[in-house]
Design a protein around this motif. Structure first.
Motif, PDB file in Angstrom:
ATOM      1  N   ALA A   1      -6.441  23.140  16.716  1.00  0.00           N
ATOM      2  CA  ALA A   1      -6.719  23.361  18.132  1.00  0.00           C
ATOM      3  C   ALA A   1      -8.131  22.864  18.480  1.00  0.00           C
ATOM      4  O   ALA A   1      -8.366  22.346  19.566  1.00  0.00           O
ATOM      5  CB  ALA A   1      -6.581  24.837  18.471  1.00  0.00           C
ATOM      6  N   ARG A   2      -9.044  22.998  17.541  1.00  0.00           N
ATOM      7  CA  ARG A   2     -10.423  22.589  17.799  1.00  0.00           C
ATOM      8  C   ARG A   2     -10.549  21.064  17.910  1.00  0.00           C
ATOM      9  O   ARG A   2     -11.093  20.521  18.859  1.00  0.00           O
ATOM     10  CB  ARG A   2     -11.326  23.124  16.680  1.00  0.00           C
ATOM     11  CG  ARG A   2     -12.755  22.654  16.726  1.00  0.00           C
ATOM     12  CD  ARG A   2     -13.484  23.282  17.917  1.00  0.00           C
ATOM     13  NE  ARG A   2     -14.764  22.634  18.132  1.00  0.00           N
ATOM     14  CZ  ARG A   2     -15.869  22.907  17.456  1.00  0.00           C
ATOM     15  NH1 ARG A   2     -15.857  23.859  16.552  1.00  0.00           N
ATOM     16  NH2 ARG A   2     -16.984  22.251  17.708  1.00  0.00           N
ATOM     17  N   ASN A   3     -10.045  20.370  16.896  1.00  0.00           N
ATOM     18  CA  ASN A   3     -10.059  18.905  16.920  1.00  0.00           C
ATOM     19  C   ASN A   3      -9.155  18.401  15.795  1.00  0.00           C
ATOM     20  O   ASN A   3      -9.484  18.557  14.628  1.00  0.00           O
ATOM     21  CB  ASN A   3     -11.488  18.373  16.741  1.00  0.00           C
ATOM     22  CG  ASN A   3     -11.546  16.850  16.881  1.00  0.00           C
ATOM     23  OD1 ASN A   3     -10.590  16.146  16.538  1.00  0.00           O
ATOM     24  ND2 ASN A   3     -12.657  16.335  17.366  1.00  0.00           N
ATOM     25  N   PRO A   4      -8.022  17.806  16.152  1.00  0.00           N
ATOM     26  CA  PRO A   4      -7.035  17.436  15.128  1.00  0.00           C
ATOM     27  C   PRO A   4      -7.293  16.066  14.487  1.00  0.00           C
ATOM     28  O   PRO A   4      -6.368  15.483  13.921  1.00  0.00           O
ATOM     29  CB  PRO A   4      -5.730  17.408  15.924  1.00  0.00           C
ATOM     30  CG  PRO A   4      -6.150  16.976  17.287  1.00  0.00           C
ATOM     31  CD  PRO A   4      -7.542  17.499  17.519  1.00  0.00           C
ATOM     32  N   PHE A   5      -8.517  15.571  14.561  1.00  0.00           N
ATOM     33  CA  PHE A   5      -8.874  14.239  14.045  1.00  0.00           C
ATOM     34  C   PHE A   5      -8.204  13.938  12.690  1.00  0.00           C
ATOM     35  O   PHE A   5      -8.292  14.709  11.752  1.00  0.00           O
ATOM     36  CB  PHE A   5     -10.389  14.181  13.884  1.00  0.00           C
ATOM     37  CG  PHE A   5     -10.921  12.827  13.523  1.00  0.00           C
ATOM     38  CD1 PHE A   5     -10.620  11.715  14.285  1.00  0.00           C
ATOM     39  CD2 PHE A   5     -11.737  12.666  12.412  1.00  0.00           C
ATOM     40  CE1 PHE A   5     -11.122  10.459  13.955  1.00  0.00           C
ATOM     41  CE2 PHE A   5     -12.250  11.416  12.078  1.00  0.00           C
ATOM     42  CZ  PHE A   5     -11.936  10.316  12.851  1.00  0.00           C
ATOM     43  N   ARG A   6      -7.549  12.776  12.643  1.00  0.00           N
ATOM     44  CA  ARG A   6      -6.814  12.401  11.434  1.00  0.00           C
ATOM     45  C   ARG A   6      -7.205  10.992  11.017  1.00  0.00           C
ATOM     46  O   ARG A   6      -7.440  10.150  11.882  1.00  0.00           O
ATOM     47  CB  ARG A   6      -5.314  12.369  11.698  1.00  0.00           C
ATOM     48  CG  ARG A   6      -4.801  13.398  12.674  1.00  0.00           C
ATOM     49  CD  ARG A   6      -3.495  12.972  13.315  1.00  0.00           C
ATOM     50  NE  ARG A   6      -2.934  14.042  14.128  1.00  0.00           N
ATOM     51  CZ  ARG A   6      -3.235  14.241  15.407  1.00  0.00           C
ATOM     52  NH1 ARG A   6      -4.067  13.447  16.051  1.00  0.00           N
ATOM     53  NH2 ARG A   6      -2.681  15.234  16.063  1.00  0.00           N
ATOM     54  N   ILE A   7      -7.213  10.741   9.726  1.00  0.00           N
ATOM     55  CA  ILE A   7      -7.412   9.368   9.250  1.00  0.00           C
ATOM     56  C   ILE A   7      -6.258   8.983   8.323  1.00  0.00           C
ATOM     57  O   ILE A   7      -6.083   9.575   7.253  1.00  0.00           O
ATOM     58  CB  ILE A   7      -8.757   9.191   8.499  1.00  0.00           C
ATOM     59  CG1 ILE A   7      -9.956   9.459   9.421  1.00  0.00           C
ATOM     60  CG2 ILE A   7      -8.850   7.781   7.918  1.00  0.00           C
ATOM     61  CD1 ILE A   7     -10.347   8.311  10.333  1.00  0.00           C
ATOM     62  N   PHE A   8      -5.482   7.993   8.761  1.00  0.00           N
ATOM     63  CA  PHE A   8      -4.406   7.442   7.941  1.00  0.00           C
ATOM     64  C   PHE A   8      -5.068   6.568   6.888  1.00  0.00           C
ATOM     65  O   PHE A   8      -5.763   5.597   7.216  1.00  0.00           O
ATOM     66  CB  PHE A   8      -3.471   6.620   8.834  1.00  0.00           C
ATOM     67  CG  PHE A   8      -2.181   6.220   8.167  1.00  0.00           C
ATOM     68  CD1 PHE A   8      -1.072   7.055   8.222  1.00  0.00           C
ATOM     69  CD2 PHE A   8      -2.067   5.012   7.510  1.00  0.00           C
ATOM     70  CE1 PHE A   8       0.127   6.688   7.611  1.00  0.00           C
ATOM     71  CE2 PHE A   8      -0.870   4.633   6.901  1.00  0.00           C
ATOM     72  CZ  PHE A   8       0.230   5.482   6.956  1.00  0.00           C
TER      73      PHE A   8
ATOM     74  N   VAL B   1       0.856  -1.196   0.000  1.00  0.00           N
ATOM     75  CA  VAL B   1       0.000   0.000   0.000  1.00  0.00           C
ATOM     76  C   VAL B   1       0.889   1.243   0.000  1.00  0.00           C
ATOM     77  O   VAL B   1       2.062   1.185   0.370  1.00  0.00           O
ATOM     78  CB  VAL B   1      -0.911   0.089   1.255  1.00  0.00           C
ATOM     79  CG1 VAL B   1      -1.818  -1.122   1.386  1.00  0.00           C
ATOM     80  CG2 VAL B   1      -0.115   0.304   2.536  1.00  0.00           C
ATOM     81  N   HIS B   2       0.304   2.364  -0.438  1.00  0.00           N
ATOM     82  CA  HIS B   2       0.869   3.671  -0.109  1.00  0.00           C
ATOM     83  C   HIS B   2      -0.252   4.530   0.452  1.00  0.00           C
ATOM     84  O   HIS B   2      -1.424   4.276   0.205  1.00  0.00           O
ATOM     85  CB  HIS B   2       1.655   4.323  -1.247  1.00  0.00           C
ATOM     86  CG  HIS B   2       1.058   4.261  -2.602  1.00  0.00           C
ATOM     87  ND1 HIS B   2       1.707   4.688  -3.737  1.00  0.00           N
ATOM     88  CD2 HIS B   2      -0.146   3.817  -3.038  1.00  0.00           C
ATOM     89  CE1 HIS B   2       0.945   4.522  -4.787  1.00  0.00           C
ATOM     90  NE2 HIS B   2      -0.191   3.996  -4.398  1.00  0.00           N
ATOM     91  N   SER B   3       0.134   5.562   1.211  1.00  0.00           N
ATOM     92  CA  SER B   3      -0.849   6.183   2.101  1.00  0.00           C
ATOM     93  C   SER B   3      -0.657   7.688   2.210  1.00  0.00           C
ATOM     94  O   SER B   3       0.395   8.233   1.878  1.00  0.00           O
ATOM     95  CB  SER B   3      -0.721   5.594   3.514  1.00  0.00           C
ATOM     96  OG  SER B   3      -0.478   4.203   3.480  1.00  0.00           O
ATOM     97  N   THR B   4      -1.702   8.330   2.744  1.00  0.00           N
ATOM     98  CA  THR B   4      -1.615   9.720   3.152  1.00  0.00           C
ATOM     99  C   THR B   4      -2.405   9.861   4.446  1.00  0.00           C
ATOM    100  O   THR B   4      -3.068   8.910   4.881  1.00  0.00           O
ATOM    101  CB  THR B   4      -2.166  10.671   2.068  1.00  0.00           C
ATOM    102  OG1 THR B   4      -1.831  12.022   2.400  1.00  0.00           O
ATOM    103  CG2 THR B   4      -3.684  10.572   1.941  1.00  0.00           C
ATOM    104  N   ALA B   5      -2.316  11.037   5.071  1.00  0.00           N
ATOM    105  CA  ALA B   5      -3.144  11.290   6.258  1.00  0.00           C
ATOM    106  C   ALA B   5      -4.088  12.440   5.930  1.00  0.00           C
ATOM    107  O   ALA B   5      -3.636  13.502   5.512  1.00  0.00           O
ATOM    108  CB  ALA B   5      -2.264  11.654   7.446  1.00  0.00           C
TER     109      ALA B   5
END
Ligand code: OOG
Ligand code: NI
Length: 474
Positions: free
Chosen positions: A121-128, A107-111
């Motif tokens: 600051a509010r919400n740094p929610f990330r999906i790899f 695989v190759h990926s991004t976030a």
């Protein structure tokens, strides 16, 4: 008057909370992990008021409880491109390119993550987010079979597609539309006990790589983990077995430090779950796990180079060691890496956010009063302005007018990600896929370039520097 639109920050915040509730219902151990992390975080803050104060000053105390990342894996360019549009509704944009072929994972990926100061600051929610690379599968028959199965699914509900289109057309979503969007978008990330294939097909794909079976055989890219942020990863790792979780062998990333850098991560092993396959024969699948992370400061290119080379050395020396011994080797090797904020800043190893101290703010006020006085023709103007003159930023910091706060690392680490993949997918190094970085192909599938994470930190640092210098009349 048209209904007002919700901010993308608000939609992301609600979505990340809804996702967490869904995953707690799907994987009860995740709920137990959240409890453990919450307990340890509280104890750390109670025992270390200075840390609590520092986090509060950085605006990180509020985001701590809400902060998490997740990961998914998709099978086609169309799926990835649509996910880009879905995440854009929530102010999440593709940052960074990660080549996992190096680690034996095809695989190759991004976030996908928020990028500006206020959004983070509010919400740094990330999906790899990883894209399967069918082109790396050697057998043409298996490759075609996988492609045909993937071509037959749509991982988005019609309502989700419609609301993404609406968001793009009108530039936002109102309350009712946003709530509907969150419900529809969640469907893409839900777990399905029903495979779309029979056990034979599953096993053939699994034999090539477990990840291929995980991506290809289900109706959607189930969220495979959600990761809360802890303030003491060593303590959580120690307590995991008592809470009924089997931690992976070693904590990934840098060692424990006075000034935490980048990202430390560990996980509990993936669960074996019963699956209903098409046809008579039934089986199980192992994909979903729990992970925790401890975030430190973002490193500059130079800092990162030093980190990568020290980590490489530590890994060569610690192969096969248990976590305690591994951490000791890391600490030993990383003794060469400065562990003092001022030194890290002066040597250009980490990124910082500059802002006025109370004294700096007061100086600006006095100066602007003096400016007004000067306009009115009063005579004692200029003395306060004189106080903030002098050399650049370092002088202002030395004078106590400006402070430098490290920027938190908001991204991922490929070596750590590889360790997490491997601990959950089995298998060690698999040279077969290595040496296949192809950022261009990834961006073509995505339908957009990925941002360079270092450029983003550099820009945030630059903007904060400019703002304080301007405020002080430099
Ligand atoms: C993603 C693994 C990478 C991390 O925290 O580095 C990751 C996956 O298993 O799909 O989540
Ligand atoms: Ni993760």
């Amino acid at each position: 008057m048209p209904a007002p639109y919700l901010s993308s920050d608000e939609i992301r915040d609600r979505f990340s909370r809804a996702m967490s509730v869904m995953y707690q219902a799907e994987v009860p151990q995740y709920g137990a992990l959240l409890d453990l992390v919450e307990r340890v975080n509280r104890q750390v803050l109670e025992a270390d008021p200075a840390l609590a104060e520092r986090l509060a000053a950085h605006g990180e105390l509020e985001r701590l409880g809400a902060e998490r990342h997740g990961a998914i894996r998709v099978g086609t360019a169309q799926e990835l491109a649509m996910l880009r549009r879905l995440f854009a509704v929530m102010g999440m944009h593709p940052v960074g390119y990660y080549d996992l072929s190096e680690a034996g994972v095809p695989v190759h990926s991004t976030a996908f993550r928020p990028v500006d100061d206020a959004a983070l600051a509010r919400n740094p929610f990330r999906i790899f987010t990883s894209l399967l690379r069918l082109e790396l599968i050697e057998s043409p028959a298996l490759r075609e079979r996988a492609a045909a199965i993937l071509a037959g699914r749509d991982i988005f509900t019609p309502g989700c597609r419609q609301l993404i289109g609406l968001h793009e057309a009108q530039g936002g979503l109102d309350e009712e539309q946003a709530e509907r969007f969150i419900g529809e978008a969640l469907e893409t990330f839900r777990w399905h006990r029903d495979a779309t294939v029979d056990l034979d097909t599953y096993q053939a794909l699994h034999a090539e790589h477990r990840l291929i079976a995980d991506v290809v055989c289900f109706r959607g890219p189930h969220i495979n983990h959600l990761t809360p942020r802890t303030l003491d990863i060593d303590e959580v790792q120690r307590r995991m077995p008592d809470a009924g979780m089997q931690p992976k062998a070693v904590i990934e990333g840098p060692p424990r430090r006075a000034c935490p850098i980048l990202l430390r991560q560990t996980s509990f092993k993936a669960l074996e779950e019963g699956i209903r396959f098409a046809g008579e024969r039934q089986g199980t699948h192992t994909a979903r796990f729990g992970e925790i992370e401890q975030r430190g400061m973002a490193l500059t290119a130079r800092g990162r180079e030093r980190y990568d080379s020290l980590l490489g050395e530590a890994r060569r020396r610690s192969a096969g060691l248990d976590n305690e011994a591994h951490q000791r080797v890391l600490e030993d090797v990383f003794a060469d890496f400065p562990d003092d904020e001022t030194v890290l800043r002066r040597e250009g190893l980490a990124f910082f956010h500059y802002r006025l101290t109370d004294a700096g703010t007061a100086a600006v006020r006095v100066e602007s009063d003096a400016g007004t006085a000067a306009v009115r023709g009063e005579s004692d103007a200029g003395t306060a302005a004189g106080r903030v003159e002098g050399a650049g930023l370092e002088a202002l910091i030395a004078q106590g007018l400006v402070e430098a706060l490290p920027l938190t690392y908001e991204d991922f680490l490929p070596v750590s990600a590889a360790g997490i993949f491997q601990s959950n997918l089995g298998g060690g190094q698999n040279g077969a896929y290595a040496g296949n970085a192809n950022r261009e192909a990834f961006e073509q599938a995505l339908g957009a370039p990925v941002s360079d994470e270092l450029a983003l930190y550099a820009e945030r640092e630059r903007a904060s520097r400019k703002a304080v210098l301007q405020a002080l009349g430099r």
